[in-house]
Enzyme design. Structure first.
Site, PDB file in Angstrom:
ATOM      1  N   LEU A 208       0.844  -1.197   0.000  1.00 43.48           N
ATOM      2  CA  LEU A 208       0.000   0.000   0.000  1.00 43.48           C
ATOM      3  C   LEU A 208       0.877   1.243   0.000  1.00 43.48           C
ATOM      4  O   LEU A 208       1.818   1.330   0.794  1.00 43.48           O
ATOM      5  CB  LEU A 208      -0.890   0.048   1.254  1.00 43.48           C
ATOM      6  CG  LEU A 208      -2.002  -0.996   1.405  1.00 43.48           C
ATOM      7  CD1 LEU A 208      -2.601  -0.898   2.801  1.00 43.48           C
ATOM      8  CD2 LEU A 208      -3.082  -0.768   0.356  1.00 43.48           C
ATOM      9  N   HIS A 209       0.570   2.197  -0.885  1.00 48.06           N
ATOM     10  CA  HIS A 209       1.282   3.477  -0.821  1.00 48.06           C
ATOM     11  C   HIS A 209       0.491   4.629  -1.423  1.00 48.06           C
ATOM     12  O   HIS A 209       0.868   5.787  -1.267  1.00 48.06           O
ATOM     13  CB  HIS A 209       2.637   3.373  -1.523  1.00 48.06           C
ATOM     14  CG  HIS A 209       2.546   3.333  -3.014  1.00 48.06           C
ATOM     15  ND1 HIS A 209       2.181   2.206  -3.705  1.00 48.06           N
ATOM     16  CD2 HIS A 209       2.754   4.291  -3.961  1.00 48.06           C
ATOM     17  CE1 HIS A 209       2.174   2.465  -4.998  1.00 48.06           C
ATOM     18  NE2 HIS A 209       2.521   3.714  -5.188  1.00 48.06           N
ATOM     19  N   ARG A 210      -0.631   4.355  -2.109  1.00 47.97           N
ATOM     20  CA  ARG A 210      -1.398   5.425  -2.745  1.00 47.97           C
ATOM     21  C   ARG A 210      -2.013   6.353  -1.696  1.00 47.97           C
ATOM     22  O   ARG A 210      -2.539   5.889  -0.682  1.00 47.97           O
ATOM     23  CB  ARG A 210      -2.523   4.846  -3.595  1.00 47.97           C
ATOM     24  CG  ARG A 210      -2.063   3.964  -4.738  1.00 47.97           C
ATOM     25  CD  ARG A 210      -1.704   4.763  -5.952  1.00 47.97           C
ATOM     26  NE  ARG A 210      -1.106   3.916  -6.968  1.00 47.97           N
ATOM     27  CZ  ARG A 210      -0.415   4.360  -7.999  1.00 47.97           C
ATOM     28  NH1 ARG A 210      -0.231   5.658  -8.141  1.00 47.97           N
ATOM     29  NH2 ARG A 210       0.096   3.535  -8.883  1.00 47.97           N
ATOM     30  N   ASP A 282      -1.967  -1.593  -4.371  1.00 47.32           N
ATOM     31  CA  ASP A 282      -2.454  -0.422  -5.107  1.00 47.32           C
ATOM     32  C   ASP A 282      -1.385   0.049  -6.100  1.00 47.32           C
ATOM     33  O   ASP A 282      -1.410   1.175  -6.577  1.00 47.32           O
ATOM     34  CB  ASP A 282      -2.877   0.712  -4.164  1.00 47.32           C
ATOM     35  CG  ASP A 282      -1.788   1.140  -3.184  1.00 47.32           C
ATOM     36  OD1 ASP A 282      -0.608   0.739  -3.368  1.00 47.32           O
ATOM     37  OD2 ASP A 282      -2.115   1.861  -2.224  1.00 47.32           O
TER      38      ASP A 282
END
Length: 364
Positions: A208-210, A282
């Site tokens: 996850l990084h968005r 993501d």
């Protein structure tokens, strides 16, 4: 022919590696072709930058601008200032940019203002989501590019609709897959495999990084909690991006089956993906790799710039919608995941096609 190649962030390194190999091969055949590699330093975590040069046998860059962190504007400005000086000191015939990170856009602008032609590898992809910084980078880059190298017919059509001459569009395939094909027999079991007692097809991988997933505290907590509950029968391995790590600090997100680990190198991460029961992400690039490795992929985004990974690949979009996430898990756990195929020209030879086209262009 002198080419300056730009790398700035993790996905770029997997894309430039086969291109450099293809240039070296062409040069060994007697063609007058040379390259200079510029690393902007946009990603500076060792496991997000230096490791990839070592693992993928990429020569270390001729120059590292070392821009490091900052706002979009700060990074863009620092890259442009540094790259302008680079081009003044080391003129070239062509600047090659890859992907859609800030470095891609910033170096394209500098090159065009210096009167240098630009080749964009992975041109024409669009998500339609203007809240994504990458979408803005794509639009700006493609509005200035001279030679467009595409991964799919979807990208070709996007460019034609924008008025790009079809003679400047080259459908070559996916250089990310070139790298995967070359190194798939070298994928390396990470230390956490034994530490967590992982077994093939009996764990999940999550990234996850968005901003839409990690920037708001409640959203991040509820998303992770739902995934952990739905995947309660599986260890969930979560390599934490530096951006996400900062946001997780202070949040009470400790679950028995959720395992936070440091970012992994290319060979170790893709070993985990290849042997996973499923992936939650993501990231756009990971959906390409899961498609080729035939691993079910639940993508925590509402849109994708890689529709082929959904239409014929292993990918399904769920955003951060709890109902869609639950439905996807139901299909995954029941063994009813959709069948998939590998997209056209994702065959490990995209970089060769790119360099062959450029040699022909510069012969004219």
């Amino acid at each position: 022919m002198k080419i300056t190649i730009i790398a700035g962030a993790r996905p770029n390194f997997m894309k430039i590696a086969p291109i450099i190999d293809a240039i070296k091969k062409k040069k060994s055949e007697g063609f007058d072709i040379n390259y200079r590699l510029v690393h902007t330093g946009q990603h500076y975590d060792k496991n997000l930058s230096d490791t990839f040069f070592e693992e993928l046998n990429i020569p270390f860059p001729d120059l590292n601008l070392e821009v490091k962190s900052g706002s979009q504007a700060e990074q863009t400005a620092a890259i442009m200032i540094g790259f302008e000086k680079e081009l003044e000191q080391n003129p070239c015939d062509l600047v090659m940019v890859v992907g859609d990170v800030t470095s891609t856009m910033a170096c394209t602008i500098v090159a065009k203002k210096a009167g240098i032609k630009v080749a964009h590898v992975e041109a024409g992809i669009r998500s339609g989501d203007m809240n994504m910084p990458e979408e803005i980078n794509r639009i700006v880059t493609d509005s200035l590019t001279d030679y467009f190298f595409t991964t799919s017919t979807y990208a070709n059509n996007n460019l034609v609709q924008l008025g790009v001459l079809e003679s400047n569009i080259f459908f070559v395939g996916n250089v990310m897959i070139d790298t995967l094909r070359k190194h798939e027999n070298r994928l390396k079991q990470p230390n956490i495999w034994n530490n967590l007692k992982l077994k093939e097809k009996q764990y999940l991988v999550m990234t996850l990084h968005r901003p839409s997933n990690v920037d708001e505290e409640y959203q991040l907590k509820s998303l992770i909690a739902q995934i952990v509950i739905l995947g309660k029968d599986f260890p969930i391995v979560f390599p934490v991006h530096p951006r996400t790590k900062k946001l997780l600090q202070g949040l009470d997100l400790n679950f028995e089956n959720l395992h936070y680990i440091e970012p992994l190198g290319y060979l170790e991460f893709n070993f985990l993906v290849k042997n996973a029961f499923g992936v939650l992400t993501d990231s756009g690039g990971i959906t390409e790799e899961t498609t080729v490795m035939n691993v079910p992929c639940i993508t925590l985004r509402n849109s994708t710039e890689r529709p082929e990974t959904c239409e014929i690949g292993t990918n399904i979009l769920v955003g951060n919608n709890p109902v869609k996430i639950e439905a996807a898990f139901k299909n995954l756990l029941s063994g009813n995941w959709k069948s998939s195929k590998i997209p056209e020209l994702w065959d490990g030879k995209a970089a060769e096609r790119i360099i062959n086209h450029l040699v022909e262009i510069y012969r004219l």
